[in-house]
Design a protein around this motif. Structure first.
Motif, short mmCIF file in Angstrom:
data_model
loop_
_atom_site.label_atom_id
_atom_site.label_comp_id
_atom_site.label_asym_id
_atom_site.label_seq_id
_atom_site.Cartn_x
_atom_site.Cartn_y
_atom_site.Cartn_z
N PHE A 37 0.83 -1.20 0.00
CA PHE A 37 0.00 0.00 0.00
C PHE A 37 0.87 1.25 0.00
N PHE A 38 1.89 1.28 0.87
CA PHE A 38 2.77 2.44 0.96
C PHE A 38 3.54 2.62 -0.35
N LYS A 39 3.98 1.53 -0.96
CA LYS A 39 4.68 1.62 -2.24
C LYS A 39 3.78 2.24 -3.30
N GLU A 40 2.51 1.86 -3.29
CA GLU A 40 1.56 2.43 -4.26
C GLU A 40 1.39 3.93 -4.02
N VAL A 41 1.31 4.34 -2.76
CA VAL A 41 1.20 5.77 -2.43
C VAL A 41 2.44 6.51 -2.95
N LEU A 42 3.62 5.94 -2.72
CA LEU A 42 4.86 6.56 -3.21
C LEU A 42 4.85 6.69 -4.72
N GLN A 43 4.44 5.64 -5.41
CA GLN A 43 4.42 5.67 -6.87
C GLN A 43 3.40 6.67 -7.39
N ASP A 44 2.24 6.75 -6.73
CA ASP A 44 1.20 7.69 -7.16
C ASP A 44 1.61 9.14 -6.95
N ASN A 45 2.53 9.38 -6.03
CA ASN A 45 2.95 10.75 -5.69
C ASN A 45 4.42 10.98 -5.99
N ASP A 46 4.95 10.24 -6.94
CA ASP A 46 6.38 10.24 -7.26
C ASP A 46 6.94 11.64 -7.51
N ALA A 47 6.31 12.40 -8.38
CA ALA A 47 6.84 13.73 -8.73
C ALA A 47 6.81 14.68 -7.55
N VAL A 48 5.76 14.63 -6.76
CA VAL A 48 5.64 15.51 -5.59
C VAL A 48 6.71 15.17 -4.56
N ILE A 49 6.90 13.88 -4.31
CA ILE A 49 7.91 13.45 -3.33
C ILE A 49 9.31 13.81 -3.82
N ALA A 50 9.57 13.62 -5.11
CA ALA A 50 10.88 13.98 -5.67
C ALA A 50 11.14 15.48 -5.50
N ALA A 51 10.13 16.30 -5.73
CA ALA A 51 10.28 17.75 -5.56
C ALA A 51 10.56 18.09 -4.10
N MET A 52 9.89 17.41 -3.18
CA MET A 52 10.13 17.64 -1.76
C MET A 52 11.56 17.28 -1.38
N ILE A 53 12.06 16.18 -1.90
CA ILE A 53 13.44 15.75 -1.62
C ILE A 53 14.41 16.79 -2.16
N ARG A 54 14.20 17.21 -3.39
CA ARG A 54 15.10 18.20 -4.00
C ARG A 54 15.05 19.53 -3.25
N ASN A 55 13.86 19.96 -2.86
CA ASN A 55 13.73 21.20 -2.09
C ASN A 55 14.46 21.10 -0.76
N ASN A 56 14.38 19.95 -0.13
CA ASN A 56 15.05 19.74 1.15
C ASN A 56 16.56 19.82 0.96
N LEU A 57 17.06 19.23 -0.12
CA LEU A 57 18.49 19.27 -0.39
C LEU A 57 18.98 20.69 -0.65
N ASN A 58 18.11 21.50 -1.23
CA ASN A 58 18.45 22.88 -1.55
C ASN A 58 18.19 23.83 -0.39
N GLY A 59 17.77 23.30 0.75
CA GLY A 59 17.49 24.14 1.91
C GLY A 59 16.18 24.85 1.85
N ASP A 60 15.29 24.39 0.97
CA ASP A 60 13.99 25.03 0.81
C ASP A 60 12.87 24.21 1.43
N ALA A 61 13.19 23.36 2.40
CA ALA A 61 12.17 22.50 3.00
C ALA A 61 11.09 23.33 3.67
N GLN A 62 9.87 22.83 3.58
CA GLN A 62 8.75 23.56 4.18
C GLN A 62 8.28 22.87 5.43
#
Length: 67
Positions: free
Chosen positions: A42-67
């Motif tokens: 179930f969690f894997k499906e959630v990750l796959q369904d939200n792949d682009a959003v999660i990737a953007a969150m990871i990149r923002n966190n790396l850039n110091g832009d975490a919300q």
């Protein structure tokens, strides 16, 4: 070259909101159906369904832009 699996462990004892939400999901499944429910799948499906959003969150966190 095939990608290597990335394994993540989360725990409610760590104060993880994700883990707490998954426990809520598990708790809302009738006992008779719980053995047939795969929380990891179930969690894997959630990750796959939200792949682009999660990737953007990871990149923002790396850039110091975490919300």
């Amino acid at each position: 070259m095939a990608g290597q699996p990335i394994r993540v462990q989360i725990s409610t004892s760590d104060g993880s909101e994700i883990a707490a939400a998954l426990e809520e999901v598990r708790g809302n499944i009738p006992a008779a159906f719980q053995k047939n429910f795969n929380l990891g799948a179930f969690f894997k499906e959630v990750l796959q369904d939200n792949d682009a959003v999660i990737a953007a969150m990871i990149r923002n966190n790396l850039n110091g832009d975490a919300q």
